[in-house]
Design an enzyme around this catalytic site. Structure first.
Site, PDB file in Angstrom:
ATOM      1  N   ASP A 194      -1.136  12.424  -2.188  1.00  0.00           N
ATOM      2  CA  ASP A 194      -1.981  11.535  -1.414  1.00  0.00           C
ATOM      3  C   ASP A 194      -1.650  11.749   0.059  1.00  0.00           C
ATOM      4  O   ASP A 194      -0.479  11.717   0.451  1.00  0.00           O
ATOM      5  CB  ASP A 194      -1.677  10.080  -1.804  1.00  0.00           C
ATOM      6  CG  ASP A 194      -2.936   9.266  -1.970  1.00  0.00           C
ATOM      7  OD1 ASP A 194      -3.701   9.191  -1.003  1.00  0.00           O
ATOM      8  OD2 ASP A 194      -3.136   8.706  -3.056  1.00  0.00           O
ATOM      9  N   ASP A 213      -6.787   9.826   1.692  1.00  0.00           N
ATOM     10  CA  ASP A 213      -7.025   8.385   1.666  1.00  0.00           C
ATOM     11  C   ASP A 213      -8.000   7.937   2.756  1.00  0.00           C
ATOM     12  O   ASP A 213      -7.825   8.297   3.922  1.00  0.00           O
ATOM     13  CB  ASP A 213      -5.664   7.697   1.868  1.00  0.00           C
ATOM     14  CG  ASP A 213      -5.709   6.219   1.590  1.00  0.00           C
ATOM     15  OD1 ASP A 213      -5.967   5.844   0.436  1.00  0.00           O
ATOM     16  OD2 ASP A 213      -5.486   5.433   2.535  1.00  0.00           O
ATOM     17  N   GLU A 267     -11.468  10.432  -0.150  1.00  0.00           N
ATOM     18  CA  GLU A 267     -11.855   9.100  -0.629  1.00  0.00           C
ATOM     19  C   GLU A 267     -12.850   8.517   0.362  1.00  0.00           C
ATOM     20  O   GLU A 267     -12.589   8.471   1.566  1.00  0.00           O
ATOM     21  CB  GLU A 267     -10.639   8.179  -0.750  1.00  0.00           C
ATOM     22  CG  GLU A 267     -11.028   6.858  -1.386  1.00  0.00           C
ATOM     23  CD  GLU A 267     -10.070   5.708  -1.072  1.00  0.00           C
ATOM     24  OE1 GLU A 267     -10.044   4.748  -1.843  1.00  0.00           O
ATOM     25  OE2 GLU A 267      -9.373   5.770  -0.058  1.00  0.00           O
ATOM     26  N   HIS A 318      -5.993   3.145  -9.332  1.00  0.00           N
ATOM     27  CA  HIS A 318      -5.108   2.022  -9.032  1.00  0.00           C
ATOM     28  C   HIS A 318      -5.789   0.935  -8.202  1.00  0.00           C
ATOM     29  O   HIS A 318      -5.164  -0.068  -7.882  1.00  0.00           O
ATOM     30  CB  HIS A 318      -3.891   2.552  -8.271  1.00  0.00           C
ATOM     31  CG  HIS A 318      -4.299   3.136  -6.950  1.00  0.00           C
ATOM     32  ND1 HIS A 318      -5.095   4.261  -6.861  1.00  0.00           N
ATOM     33  CD2 HIS A 318      -4.083   2.736  -5.680  1.00  0.00           C
ATOM     34  CE1 HIS A 318      -5.345   4.527  -5.586  1.00  0.00           C
ATOM     35  NE2 HIS A 318      -4.729   3.616  -4.851  1.00  0.00           N
ATOM     36  N   ASP A 319      -7.053   1.136  -7.809  1.00  0.00           N
ATOM     37  CA  ASP A 319      -7.737   0.157  -6.960  1.00  0.00           C
ATOM     38  C   ASP A 319      -8.739  -0.719  -7.696  1.00  0.00           C
ATOM     39  O   ASP A 319      -9.357  -1.587  -7.086  1.00  0.00           O
ATOM     40  CB  ASP A 319      -8.489   0.877  -5.828  1.00  0.00           C
ATOM     41  CG  ASP A 319      -7.548   1.430  -4.774  1.00  0.00           C
ATOM     42  OD1 ASP A 319      -6.441   0.874  -4.618  1.00  0.00           O
ATOM     43  OD2 ASP A 319      -7.916   2.412  -4.106  1.00  0.00           O
TER      44      ASP A 319
HETATM   45  C1  GLC Z   1      -7.187   3.512  -0.380  1.00  0.00           C
HETATM   46  C2  GLC Z   1      -6.154   3.418  -1.473  1.00  0.00           C
HETATM   47  C3  GLC Z   1      -5.703   1.999  -1.584  1.00  0.00           C
HETATM   48  C4  GLC Z   1      -5.081   1.598  -0.281  1.00  0.00           C
HETATM   49  C5  GLC Z   1      -6.047   1.812   0.884  1.00  0.00           C
HETATM   50  C6  GLC Z   1      -5.337   1.746   2.190  1.00  0.00           C
HETATM   51  O1  GLC Z   1      -8.341   2.831  -0.694  1.00  0.00           O
HETATM   52  O2  GLC Z   1      -6.647   3.936  -2.678  1.00  0.00           O
HETATM   53  O3  GLC Z   1      -4.816   1.786  -2.639  1.00  0.00           O
HETATM   54  O4  GLC Z   1      -4.691   0.265  -0.324  1.00  0.00           O
HETATM   55  O5  GLC Z   1      -6.653   3.081   0.832  1.00  0.00           O
HETATM   56  O6  GLC Z   1      -4.471   2.829   2.341  1.00  0.00           O
END
Ligand code: GLC
Ligand code: CA
Length: 547
Positions: A99, A200, A254, A326-327
């Protein structure tokens, strides 16, 4: 370097380390635990691992607040354990991606500590603004997690921007020195042997000049001015030109809010800056934009999301296929049914695993883990959940129910390995509670059951890899108006498959679409032993093949 695009033939497994497996008994998942389970991951048919952040971090956002980009957190085993995992994965023919969280750092990162004291060259590494008249905030933007996007720093005497938690200050990507840092971090991990990055919230890195008030977005104010911001493509192209192009690696972006056409500006194979994109539409069929604004699950909305990405990226780019991470809460509890846990978990697997793209399986998904519903709100660990609980005006019971339904922690409980204490996750006290249903749903039990969700995943992944029409074929959806049935085919010169998925908890009459003669095909996968051709059982799925 000529890109071999090896990711197109792979299936990835996402490890969210702190809940995966505890190897040293301190209650926290770690890389020693991953090392023990490399063969398990491989046995699923997964050839790659995506690690959510495992760098040193104060843990304000479970590792997405990084305080050192060039190390592995000691609680996860440090660099030494990481090298073992990396070597172990490579020895098994598996890839490893990290990540890359560079929209923000932790406020405990050295850069921020120096920036708040105006120590060069760090003074402009972050986005600082003086207070307006009467201490007014610099603009009206919201943070994604905790109230407003600005926090006043006493040391510097200014506000800093944080699109996420207070302890996650946003980097100033307009500063070329910051971009050099990002490139150095990329090089560091690529030189070490990692195979790519999941980037991210990468669509947030360029904020509109002048940071104007947002009058467009009703919630998440600011998004109109930082998502897909003015220089995002330029900066990503720079990262590619200066670093990524020198390695046979790959990148996934993402993108919390994105449509296929916009996505292609990032990931078109001809001129994109990245390889694939994680869009959120596929996990938004039961909510509006965020899990915290729940709506009734709509199969039509879900199908529209999957189909539009299949149709629109075809021949131009490559999809990320996923249902969990995980979100977001667990998919069986959202799109399937806990009553038909086994059936619906398998159906959902078949539903996405036969589409074109690179599938991701999130830890625990392969055994059909379900949402966690603790009685005590204090059991929650996630910064966003805690904030939402504390700031809601609803009754305590309603607020708790909101977390049950929407919290990211619903999917962050420890992986259920067996039916021993703490689900075999840890011999110590787990950092986060285990879902009580572990005696019924766990890996050990499913290993011994040929009919389990786990073995279904194995079979489905194996099949997927053997079918050229999934890799290279053309996707087509049928009966898009149905609110109960998802039907699609994949077809290339050699073969055709038809995937049939029922989202009903009752029996459903079934007829193949025109042109498909079931008697001439072969049923190669299903989740019911005996089923009558013209009736689908609750949450039944079938995959037929014609050669
Ligand atoms: C992304 C991650 C998430 C995190 C956010 C801020 O959406 O997947 O878990 O809290 O970014 O870094
Ligand atoms: Ca541990």
């Amino acid at each position: 370097m000529e890109r071999s695009r090896w990711y197109k033939d792979m299936v990835f497994y996402q490890v969210w380390c702190r809940s995966f497996r505890d190897g040293n008994g301190d209650g926290m998942g770690d890389l020693w635990g991953v090392l023990e389970k490399l063969d398990y991951i491989k046995s699923l048919g997964c050839d790659g691992i995506w690690f959510s952040p495992i760098y040193p971090s104060p843990g304000a956002d479970c590792g997405y607040d990084i305080s050192d980009y060039r190390d592995i957190a000691p609680e996860f085993g440090g660099m030494e354990a990481f090298r073992q995992v990396l070597d172990g994965a490579h020895a098994r023919g598996m890839k490893v991606i990290m990540d890359l969280v560079v929209n923000h750092t932790s406020d405990e990162h050295e850069w921020f500590q120096k920036s708040r004291r105006r120590i060069e060259p760090y003074t402009d590494y972050y986005i600082w603004r003086p207070a307006g008249e009467n201490g007014k905030l610099p603009n009206n933007w919201d943070s994604n997690f905790e109230g407003k996007a600005w926090t006043y720093d006493e040391v510097r005497g200014e506000y800093y921007l944080h699109l996420f938690a207070v302890k996650q200050p946003d980097l100033n990507m307009d500063n070329p020195k910051v971009r050099e840092e990002v490139k150095d971090i990329m090089r560091f991990w690529l030189e070490l042997g990692v195979d790519g990055f999941r980037e991210d919230v990468i669509t947030y890195i360029s904020k509109k000049e002048g940071l104007p008030d947002d009058h467009i977005f009703p919630i998440y104010k600011g998004m109109a001015h930082y998502n897909h911001g003015p220089h995002v493509h330029e900066y990503l192209a720079e990262f590619k030109r200066d670093v990524l192009d020198y390695y046979d690696c790959f990148t996934i972006a993402e993108a919390p809010l994105v449509w296929p056409k916009q996505a292609l500006r990032y990931i078109d194979e001809k001129n994109g800056q990245l390889d694939m994109m994680i869009q959120f539409q596929c996990v938004a069929a039961d909510c509006l934009f965020t899990d915290y604004i729940p709506t009734k699950f709509s199969l039509r909305k879900m199908k529209r999301a999957f189909s539009s990405w299949q149709y629109r990226l075809r021949g131009k780019s490559w999809n990320v296929l996923y249902l969990e991470n995980h979100d977001h809460p667990r998919i069986v509890s959202r799109y399937g049914s806990e009553k038909f846990q086994k059936e619906s978990a398998k159906m959902l697997a078949a539903m996405y695993l036969f589409q074109q793209g690179t599938p991701f399986v999130y830890q625990g998904q392969e055994i059909g883990m379900t949402n966690w519903r603790p009685d005590d709100p204090k059991a929650y660990r996630d910064v966003q959940s805690i904030y939402n609980y504390e700031h809601s005006k609803k009754s305590p019971q309603k607020r708790l129910e909101m977390l049950w339904r929407s919290s990211r922690d619903s999917a962050r409980t420890p992986v259920q390995w067996d039916d021993s204490e703490n689900a075999g996750f840890s011999t110590g006290t787990p950092w986060m509670a285990v879902n009580e249903n572990y005696r019924k749903i766990n890996v050990a039990q499913q290993e011994n059951d040929p009919d389990s969700v786990l073995n279904f995943y194995r079979k489905a992944i194996r099949l997927r890899k053997s079918l050229s029409c999934v890799r290279n074929g053309i996707y087509r959806e049928y009966r898009h108006w149905s609110g109960k049935l998802y039907l699609y085919s994949m077809k290339d010169k050699r073969q055709t498959i038809l995937v049939v998925c029922s989202f009903s908890d009752k029996e459903l009459p079934f007829k193949a679409p025109a042109g498909f003669i079931l008697a001439d095909g072969e049923k190669i996968l299903g989740n019911y032993r005996n089923s009558d051709e013209e009736t689908l059982n609750p949450y039944e799925c079938r995959v037929y093949l014609w050669k």
